[in-house]
Design a protein around this motif. Structure first.
Motif, PDB file in Angstrom:
ATOM      1  N   THR A 211       0.839  -1.190   0.000  1.00  0.00           N
ATOM      2  CA  THR A 211       0.000   0.000   0.000  1.00  0.00           C
ATOM      3  C   THR A 211       0.881   1.249   0.000  1.00  0.00           C
ATOM      4  OG1 THR A 211      -0.126  -0.106   2.413  1.00  0.00           O
ATOM      5  CG2 THR A 211      -1.904  -1.154   1.182  1.00  0.00           C
ATOM      6  N   GLY A 212       0.229   2.402   0.026  1.00  0.00           N
ATOM      7  CA  GLY A 212       0.965   3.658   0.080  1.00  0.00           C
ATOM      8  C   GLY A 212       1.428   4.105  -1.294  1.00  0.00           C
ATOM      9  N   GLU A 213       2.203   5.163  -1.307  1.00  0.00           N
ATOM     10  CA  GLU A 213       2.678   5.763  -2.547  1.00  0.00           C
ATOM     11  C   GLU A 213       4.045   5.216  -2.944  1.00  0.00           C
ATOM     12  OE1 GLU A 213       2.628   9.986  -2.251  1.00  0.00           O
ATOM     13  OE2 GLU A 213       0.497  10.099  -1.734  1.00  0.00           O
ATOM     14  N   ILE A 214       4.372   5.362  -4.202  1.00  0.00           N
ATOM     15  CA  ILE A 214       5.737   5.094  -4.656  1.00  0.00           C
ATOM     16  C   ILE A 214       6.588   6.260  -4.156  1.00  0.00           C
ATOM     17  CG2 ILE A 214       7.249   4.788  -6.646  1.00  0.00           C
ATOM     18  CD1 ILE A 214       4.825   3.759  -8.205  1.00  0.00           C
ATOM     19  N   PRO A 215       7.570   6.003  -3.300  1.00  0.00           N
ATOM     20  CA  PRO A 215       8.317   7.122  -2.679  1.00  0.00           C
ATOM     21  C   PRO A 215       9.124   7.918  -3.700  1.00  0.00           C
ATOM     22  CG  PRO A 215       9.336   5.021  -2.135  1.00  0.00           C
ATOM     23  CD  PRO A 215       8.049   4.695  -2.823  1.00  0.00           C
ATOM     24  N   ASP A 216       9.320   9.185  -3.416  1.00  0.00           N
ATOM     25  CA  ASP A 216      10.053  10.063  -4.327  1.00  0.00           C
ATOM     26  C   ASP A 216      11.460   9.538  -4.598  1.00  0.00           C
ATOM     27  OD1 ASP A 216       7.895  11.755  -4.533  1.00  0.00           O
ATOM     28  OD2 ASP A 216       8.610  13.135  -2.985  1.00  0.00           O
ATOM     29  N   SER A 217      12.084   8.950  -3.592  1.00  0.00           N
ATOM     30  CA  SER A 217      13.467   8.496  -3.774  1.00  0.00           C
ATOM     31  C   SER A 217      13.567   7.364  -4.799  1.00  0.00           C
ATOM     32  CB  SER A 217      14.055   8.031  -2.441  1.00  0.00           C
ATOM     33  OG  SER A 217      13.484   6.809  -2.016  1.00  0.00           O
ATOM     34  N   PHE A 218      12.455   6.704  -5.063  1.00  0.00           N
ATOM     35  CA  PHE A 218      12.462   5.611  -6.038  1.00  0.00           C
ATOM     36  C   PHE A 218      12.949   6.094  -7.402  1.00  0.00           C
ATOM     37  CE2 PHE A 218      10.346   2.980  -9.272  1.00  0.00           C
ATOM     38  CZ  PHE A 218      10.737   1.711  -8.865  1.00  0.00           C
ATOM     39  N   TYR A 219      12.612   7.320  -7.732  1.00  0.00           N
ATOM     40  CA  TYR A 219      12.938   7.863  -9.052  1.00  0.00           C
ATOM     41  C   TYR A 219      14.408   8.272  -9.179  1.00  0.00           C
ATOM     42  CZ  TYR A 219       7.893   7.842  -9.035  1.00  0.00           C
ATOM     43  OH  TYR A 219       6.587   7.437  -8.923  1.00  0.00           O
ATOM     44  N   ALA A 220      15.158   8.102  -8.097  1.00  0.00           N
ATOM     45  CA  ALA A 220      16.613   8.321  -8.141  1.00  0.00           C
ATOM     46  C   ALA A 220      17.359   7.064  -8.560  1.00  0.00           C
ATOM     47  CB  ALA A 220      17.108   8.788  -6.776  1.00  0.00           C
ATOM     48  N   LEU A 221      16.640   5.959  -8.734  1.00  0.00           N
ATOM     49  CA  LEU A 221      17.268   4.689  -9.112  1.00  0.00           C
ATOM     50  C   LEU A 221      17.453   4.651 -10.627  1.00  0.00           C
ATOM     51  CD1 LEU A 221      15.203   2.356  -6.749  1.00  0.00           C
ATOM     52  CD2 LEU A 221      17.572   3.108  -6.447  1.00  0.00           C
ATOM     53  N   THR A 222      18.380   5.426 -11.102  1.00  0.00           N
ATOM     54  CA  THR A 222      18.519   5.647 -12.544  1.00  0.00           C
ATOM     55  C   THR A 222      19.145   4.486 -13.301  1.00  0.00           C
ATOM     56  OG1 THR A 222      20.577   6.824 -12.096  1.00  0.00           O
ATOM     57  CG2 THR A 222      18.575   8.152 -12.338  1.00  0.00           C
ATOM     58  N   ASP A 223      19.607   3.431 -12.596  1.00  0.00           N
ATOM     59  CA  ASP A 223      20.122   2.246 -13.279  1.00  0.00           C
ATOM     60  C   ASP A 223      19.048   1.195 -13.512  1.00  0.00           C
ATOM     61  OD1 ASP A 223      22.700   3.147 -13.609  1.00  0.00           O
ATOM     62  OD2 ASP A 223      23.489   2.169 -11.816  1.00  0.00           O
ATOM     63  N   LEU A 224      17.850   1.429 -13.006  1.00  0.00           N
ATOM     64  CA  LEU A 224      16.776   0.455 -13.171  1.00  0.00           C
ATOM     65  C   LEU A 224      16.489   0.178 -14.640  1.00  0.00           C
ATOM     66  CD1 LEU A 224      14.123   1.484 -10.485  1.00  0.00           C
ATOM     67  CD2 LEU A 224      15.299  -0.714 -10.633  1.00  0.00           C
ATOM     68  N   THR A 225      16.357  -1.113 -14.961  1.00  0.00           N
ATOM     69  CA  THR A 225      15.956  -1.506 -16.311  1.00  0.00           C
ATOM     70  C   THR A 225      14.624  -2.240 -16.318  1.00  0.00           C
ATOM     71  OG1 THR A 225      17.139  -3.626 -16.226  1.00  0.00           O
ATOM     72  CG2 THR A 225      18.361  -1.705 -17.033  1.00  0.00           C
ATOM     73  N   SER A 226      14.222  -2.806 -15.181  1.00  0.00           N
ATOM     74  CA  SER A 226      12.981  -3.576 -15.132  1.00  0.00           C
ATOM     75  C   SER A 226      12.287  -3.344 -13.792  1.00  0.00           C
ATOM     76  CB  SER A 226      13.285  -5.063 -15.331  1.00  0.00           C
ATOM     77  OG  SER A 226      12.105  -5.800 -15.520  1.00  0.00           O
ATOM     78  N   ILE A 227      11.025  -2.866 -13.859  1.00  0.00           N
ATOM     79  CA  ILE A 227      10.238  -2.540 -12.673  1.00  0.00           C
ATOM     80  C   ILE A 227       8.913  -3.286 -12.751  1.00  0.00           C
ATOM     81  CG2 ILE A 227       9.129  -0.708 -11.349  1.00  0.00           C
ATOM     82  CD1 ILE A 227      11.021   1.272 -12.815  1.00  0.00           C
ATOM     83  N   HIS A 228       8.605  -4.062 -11.722  1.00  0.00           N
ATOM     84  CA  HIS A 228       7.332  -4.780 -11.667  1.00  0.00           C
ATOM     85  C   HIS A 228       6.699  -4.552 -10.296  1.00  0.00           C
ATOM     86  CE1 HIS A 228       7.730  -7.202 -15.445  1.00  0.00           C
ATOM     87  NE2 HIS A 228       8.985  -6.840 -15.257  1.00  0.00           N
ATOM     88  N   LEU A 229       5.722  -3.648 -10.274  1.00  0.00           N
ATOM     89  CA  LEU A 229       4.986  -3.332  -9.053  1.00  0.00           C
ATOM     90  C   LEU A 229       3.494  -3.600  -9.230  1.00  0.00           C
ATOM     91  CD1 LEU A 229       6.687   0.099  -8.196  1.00  0.00           C
ATOM     92  CD2 LEU A 229       7.257  -2.160  -7.286  1.00  0.00           C
ATOM     93  N   ASP A 230       3.138  -4.323 -10.256  1.00  0.00           N
ATOM     94  CA  ASP A 230       1.736  -4.559 -10.578  1.00  0.00           C
ATOM     95  C   ASP A 230       1.049  -5.455  -9.543  1.00  0.00           C
ATOM     96  OD1 ASP A 230       1.913  -7.544 -12.164  1.00  0.00           O
ATOM     97  OD2 ASP A 230       3.708  -6.321 -12.164  1.00  0.00           O
ATOM     98  N   ASN A 231      -0.286  -5.375  -9.548  1.00  0.00           N
ATOM     99  CA  ASN A 231      -1.123  -6.213  -8.688  1.00  0.00           C
ATOM    100  C   ASN A 231      -0.796  -6.051  -7.205  1.00  0.00           C
ATOM    101  OD1 ASN A 231      -2.874  -7.897 -10.608  1.00  0.00           O
ATOM    102  ND2 ASN A 231      -0.815  -8.146 -11.471  1.00  0.00           N
ATOM    103  N   ASN A 232      -0.770  -4.774  -6.798  1.00  0.00           N
ATOM    104  CA  ASN A 232      -0.684  -4.423  -5.394  1.00  0.00           C
ATOM    105  C   ASN A 232      -1.831  -3.465  -5.084  1.00  0.00           C
ATOM    106  OD1 ASN A 232       1.839  -5.513  -3.925  1.00  0.00           O
ATOM    107  ND2 ASN A 232       2.647  -4.936  -5.937  1.00  0.00           N
ATOM    108  N   GLN A 233      -1.676  -2.677  -4.048  1.00  0.00           N
ATOM    109  CA  GLN A 233      -2.699  -1.688  -3.686  1.00  0.00           C
ATOM    110  C   GLN A 233      -2.049  -0.316  -3.536  1.00  0.00           C
ATOM    111  OE1 GLN A 233      -4.840  -3.264  -0.218  1.00  0.00           O
ATOM    112  NE2 GLN A 233      -4.534  -5.326  -1.003  1.00  0.00           N
TER     113      GLN A 233
END
Length: 265
Positions: A211-233
């Motif tokens: 639950t909750g929001e995607i935190p602002d610091s998440f967007y500092a992970l500039t090396d990310l190539t694959s993100i899977h946060l689907d099917n949560n709340q």
């Protein structure tokens, strides 16, 4: 071969069609450092006598049909650097004695039928670099002690029955590149300082109850190539900062409760 017990340091019999049980006589090879039997048709249980191979550095038994529990005697392998038991039919719990394998760097127990919790002793193995426990029936929560694994580069507990919150200490794992915990029963929020894991490439948390929001610091992970946060709340507004993740080639945040607009740049 069995007349050379004291002189053999490496046995590689992988990728054959070998059948039957692992011979007890292997325990007599007291100088053995490598035992590789993966990708055969071996059956039966892992003998406690393998714990007598105190010089062993690598034990590779993956992709067989081994059954039964992981013997607690395996903790006697204090020189072991790599343990690969994935792709068998192993049952029971991960023994607490695994915490005695102080040199262990790579642990693969995935694709078995292991139950119980991840032993707290595992999080004291400070040499660990990779941990693969996916596709078992593990329960319990992830310990805050995961933050002790300062050399960790990959951690996979996907497709189990892990519950509880993501440990906040996850953010201290500065070398972590791959984190997989999809298809579990995890709750709570994504840690606010998740952006401290600056080398993170894959981040999989789909199919939980976050639950909750995607935190602002998440967007500092500039090396990310694959993100899977689907099917949560997950909720809140999708930040335009997501467009700063320029290396991402796959992103799935479907089936949440996010609002806002899709960034155009």
């Amino acid at each position: 071969i069995f007349s050379l017990e004291g002189h053999v340091s490496n046995i590689f019999l992988s990728n054959n069609n070998l059948q039957g049980e692992i011979p007890e006589v292997f325990a007599a090879f007291t100088g053995l450092q490598f035992l590789s039997l993966y990708s055969n048709n071996l059956s039966g249980s892992i003998s406690p006598s393998l714990g007598e191979l105190t010089q062993l550095r690598y034990l590779w038994l993956s992709s067989n049909q081994l059954t039964g529990a992981i013997p607690s005697e395996i903790g006697s392998l204090s020189q072991l650097e790599g343990l690969d038991l994935r792709g068998n039919l192993l049952t029971g719990v991960i023994p607490n004695s695994i915490g005695d394998m102080s040199n262990l760097m790579d642990l693969s127990l995935d694709s078995n039928q292991l139950t119980g919790t991840i032993p707290s002793e595992l999080f004291g193995l400070q040499q660990l670099q990779t941990v693969y426990l996916t596709q078992n029936q593990l329960t319990g929560s992830l310990s805050e002690d995961i933050g002790n694994l300062s050399n960790l580069t990959a951690f996979d507990v996907g497709f189990n029955q892990i519950s509880g919150a993501l440990p906040s200490s996850l953010s201290s794992l500065s070398k972590l590149r791959y984190f997989y915990a999809e298809s579990n029963q995890m709750t709570g929020v994504i840690p606010s300082d998740i952006g401290n894991i600056s080398q993170l490439i894959h981040f999989y948390l789909s199919g939980n109850q976050l639950t909750g929001e995607i935190p602002d610091s998440f967007y500092a992970l500039t090396d990310l190539t694959s993100i899977h946060l689907d099917n949560n709340q997950l909720s809140g507004e999708l930040s335009p900062a997501i467009s700063s993740l320029s290396k991402v080639s796959a992103i799935n945040i479907s089936n949440n409760q996010l609002t806002g607009t899709i960034p155009t740049t």
